[in-house]
Design a protein around this motif. Structure first.
Motif, PDB file in Angstrom:
ATOM      1  N   UNK A  44      47.545  69.343  30.429  1.00 37.73           N
ATOM      2  CA  UNK A  44      47.183  70.763  29.607  1.00 37.73           C
ATOM      3  C   UNK A  44      46.473  72.259  30.624  1.00 37.73           C
ATOM      4  N   UNK A  45      47.325  73.417  30.143  1.00 36.36           N
ATOM      5  CA  UNK A  45      46.791  74.085  30.633  1.00 36.36           C
ATOM      6  C   UNK A  45      45.596  74.160  30.863  1.00 36.36           C
ATOM      7  N   UNK A  46      44.654  75.407  31.804  1.00 37.82           N
ATOM      8  CA  UNK A  46      43.550  75.013  31.918  1.00 37.82           C
ATOM      9  C   UNK A  46      42.215  76.485  32.179  1.00 37.82           C
ATOM     10  N   UNK A  47      41.354  76.727  31.916  1.00 37.53           N
ATOM     11  CA  UNK A  47      41.032  78.164  32.873  1.00 37.53           C
ATOM     12  C   UNK A  47      40.673  77.482  34.314  1.00 37.53           C
ATOM     13  N   UNK A  48      40.883  78.620  35.239  1.00 32.57           N
ATOM     14  CA  UNK A  48      40.540  78.556  36.397  1.00 32.57           C
ATOM     15  C   UNK A  48      39.173  79.449  36.571  1.00 32.57           C
ATOM     16  N   UNK A  49      39.547  80.743  36.239  1.00 35.15           N
ATOM     17  CA  UNK A  49      38.117  81.452  36.575  1.00 35.15           C
ATOM     18  C   UNK A  49      38.376  82.895  36.044  1.00 35.15           C
ATOM     19  N   UNK A  50      37.228  83.822  35.263  1.00 32.57           N
ATOM     20  CA  UNK A  50      37.700  84.796  34.783  1.00 32.57           C
ATOM     21  C   UNK A  50      36.927  85.771  35.036  1.00 32.57           C
ATOM     22  N   UNK A  51      36.832  86.970  34.845  1.00 33.17           N
ATOM     23  CA  UNK A  51      35.971  88.220  34.893  1.00 33.17           C
ATOM     24  C   UNK A  51      36.342  88.226  33.846  1.00 33.17           C
ATOM     25  N   UNK A  52      35.028  89.721  33.808  1.00 33.44           N
ATOM     26  CA  UNK A  52      35.012  90.518  32.508  1.00 33.44           C
ATOM     27  C   UNK A  52      35.025  91.796  33.578  1.00 33.44           C
ATOM     28  N   UNK A  53      35.097  92.904  32.516  1.00 35.10           N
ATOM     29  CA  UNK A  53      35.073  94.596  33.436  1.00 35.10           C
ATOM     30  C   UNK A  53      32.916  94.840  34.081  1.00 35.10           C
ATOM     31  N   UNK A  54      32.706  94.029  33.685  1.00 36.01           N
ATOM     32  CA  UNK A  54      31.134  94.186  34.271  1.00 36.01           C
ATOM     33  C   UNK A  54      31.343  93.203  35.362  1.00 36.01           C
ATOM     34  N   UNK A  55      31.779  92.644  35.746  1.00 34.74           N
ATOM     35  CA  UNK A  55      32.176  91.510  37.053  1.00 34.74           C
ATOM     36  C   UNK A  55      31.032  90.646  36.693  1.00 34.74           C
ATOM     37  N   UNK A  56      30.635  90.159  35.288  1.00 31.22           N
ATOM     38  CA  UNK A  56      30.504  89.076  34.997  1.00 31.22           C
ATOM     39  C   UNK A  56      31.623  87.689  35.316  1.00 31.22           C
ATOM     40  N   UNK A  57      31.411  86.428  36.024  1.00 28.79           N
ATOM     41  CA  UNK A  57      32.750  85.473  36.578  1.00 28.79           C
ATOM     42  C   UNK A  57      32.213  84.232  36.232  1.00 28.79           C
ATOM     43  N   UNK A  58      33.216  83.649  35.239  1.00 27.42           N
ATOM     44  CA  UNK A  58      33.147  81.791  35.022  1.00 27.42           C
ATOM     45  C   UNK A  58      34.021  81.671  35.855  1.00 27.42           C
ATOM     46  N   UNK A  59      33.871  80.352  36.821  1.00 27.28           N
ATOM     47  CA  UNK A  59      34.762  79.098  36.598  1.00 27.28           C
ATOM     48  C   UNK A  59      34.839  77.840  36.714  1.00 27.28           C
ATOM     49  N   UNK A  60      35.693  77.031  36.227  1.00 31.43           N
ATOM     50  CA  UNK A  60      35.300  76.113  36.341  1.00 31.43           C
ATOM     51  C   UNK A  60      34.989  74.967  36.936  1.00 31.43           C
ATOM     52  N   UNK A  61      34.228  73.941  36.653  1.00 27.67           N
ATOM     53  CA  UNK A  61      33.817  73.285  38.013  1.00 27.67           C
ATOM     54  C   UNK A  61      35.172  72.523  38.852  1.00 27.67           C
ATOM     55  N   UNK A  62      35.754  72.485  38.908  1.00 27.36           N
ATOM     56  CA  UNK A  62      36.807  71.996  39.420  1.00 27.36           C
ATOM     57  C   UNK A  62      36.897  73.084  40.565  1.00 27.36           C
ATOM     58  N   UNK A  63      37.225  73.758  40.373  1.00 24.01           N
ATOM     59  CA  UNK A  63      37.133  75.241  41.407  1.00 24.01           C
ATOM     60  C   UNK A  63      35.788  75.778  42.177  1.00 24.01           C
ATOM     61  N   UNK A  64      34.880  75.513  41.645  1.00 24.25           N
ATOM     62  CA  UNK A  64      33.658  76.277  41.631  1.00 24.25           C
ATOM     63  C   UNK A  64      32.916  76.219  43.155  1.00 24.25           C
ATOM     64  N   UNK A  65      32.653  77.352  43.469  1.00 23.35           N
ATOM     65  CA  UNK A  65      32.604  77.260  45.289  1.00 23.35           C
ATOM     66  C   UNK A  65      33.306  76.927  46.211  1.00 23.35           C
ATOM     67  N   UNK A  66      34.438  76.168  45.705  1.00 21.92           N
ATOM     68  CA  UNK A  66      36.135  77.106  46.616  1.00 21.92           C
ATOM     69  C   UNK A  66      37.236  78.516  46.444  1.00 21.92           C
ATOM     70  N   UNK A  67      36.901  78.820  44.674  1.00 23.76           N
ATOM     71  CA  UNK A  67      37.628  79.799  44.504  1.00 23.76           C
ATOM     72  C   UNK A  67      36.850  81.461  44.234  1.00 23.76           C
ATOM     73  N   UNK A  68      37.013  82.131  44.804  1.00 25.84           N
ATOM     74  CA  UNK A  68      36.540  83.556  43.891  1.00 25.84           C
ATOM     75  C   UNK A  68      37.140  84.091  43.458  1.00 25.84           C
ATOM     76  N   UNK A  69      37.268  85.050  42.071  1.00 28.40           N
ATOM     77  CA  UNK A  69      37.927  85.769  41.560  1.00 28.40           C
ATOM     78  C   UNK A  69      36.861  86.896  41.860  1.00 28.40           C
ATOM     79  N   UNK A  70      37.778  88.019  41.768  1.00 30.11           N
ATOM     80  CA  UNK A  70      37.280  89.754  42.238  1.00 30.11           C
ATOM     81  C   UNK A  70      38.206  90.037  40.950  1.00 30.11           C
ATOM     82  N   UNK A  71      38.247  91.512  41.191  1.00 31.05           N
ATOM     83  CA  UNK A  71      38.816  92.973  40.169  1.00 31.05           C
ATOM     84  C   UNK A  71      38.959  94.214  41.437  1.00 31.05           C
ATOM     85  N   UNK A  72      40.235  94.816  41.577  1.00 32.87           N
ATOM     86  CA  UNK A  72      40.047  95.841  41.758  1.00 32.87           C
ATOM     87  C   UNK A  72      40.553  97.109  40.435  1.00 32.87           C
TER      88      UNK A  72
END
Length: 121
Positions: A44-72
């Motif tokens: 199934x498709x799964x969420x890896x990471x997300x970020x809001x305009x305010x910079x709040x982030x969420x990560x899947x447990x499987x990638x926590x600590x390894x992946x980083x999401x950011x915005x410009x």
């Protein structure tokens, strides 16, 4: 018209790193939310990471600590920095964004076409 274009996928060895980019273009007033999803063959498709305009982030447990999401925000671009990659990270990675267009009071979700990430020796 809003388009999301992903880039940066490819073949990498286990333990390696990649940076994915997703650039949004079109008649964009603001982007409240951007996220990275992935889908591996037979799964199934799964969420890896997300970020809001305010910079709040969420990560899947499987990638926590390894992946980083950011915005410009100035470039309407979201990045996914992927470190310590594992074979199980192999998937097509899709960008998703909640985009508010000019003269609209609310946003709509858009999807990119995806970029392949393959982690293998």
């Amino acid at each position: 018209q809003v388009q999301l274009v992903e880039s940066g996928g490819g073949l990498v060895q286990p333990g390696g790193s990649l940076r994915l980019s997703c650039a949004a273009s079109g008649s964009i007033f603001s982007i409240n939310y951007m996220g990275w999803y992935r889908q591996a063959p037979g799964k199934q498709r799964e969420l890896v990471a997300s970020i809001t305009s305010g910079g709040n982030t969420n990560y899947a447990d499987s990638v926590q600590g390894r992946f980083t999401i950011s915005r410009d925000n100035a470039k309407n671009t979201v990045y996914l920095h992927m470190n310590s990659l594992k074979p199980e990270d192999t998937a097509v990675y899709y960008c998703n964004a909640d985009v508010r267009r000019y003269y609209s009071s609310s946003g709509d979700f858009y999807w990119g076409q995806g970029t392949q990430v393959t982690v293998s020796s």
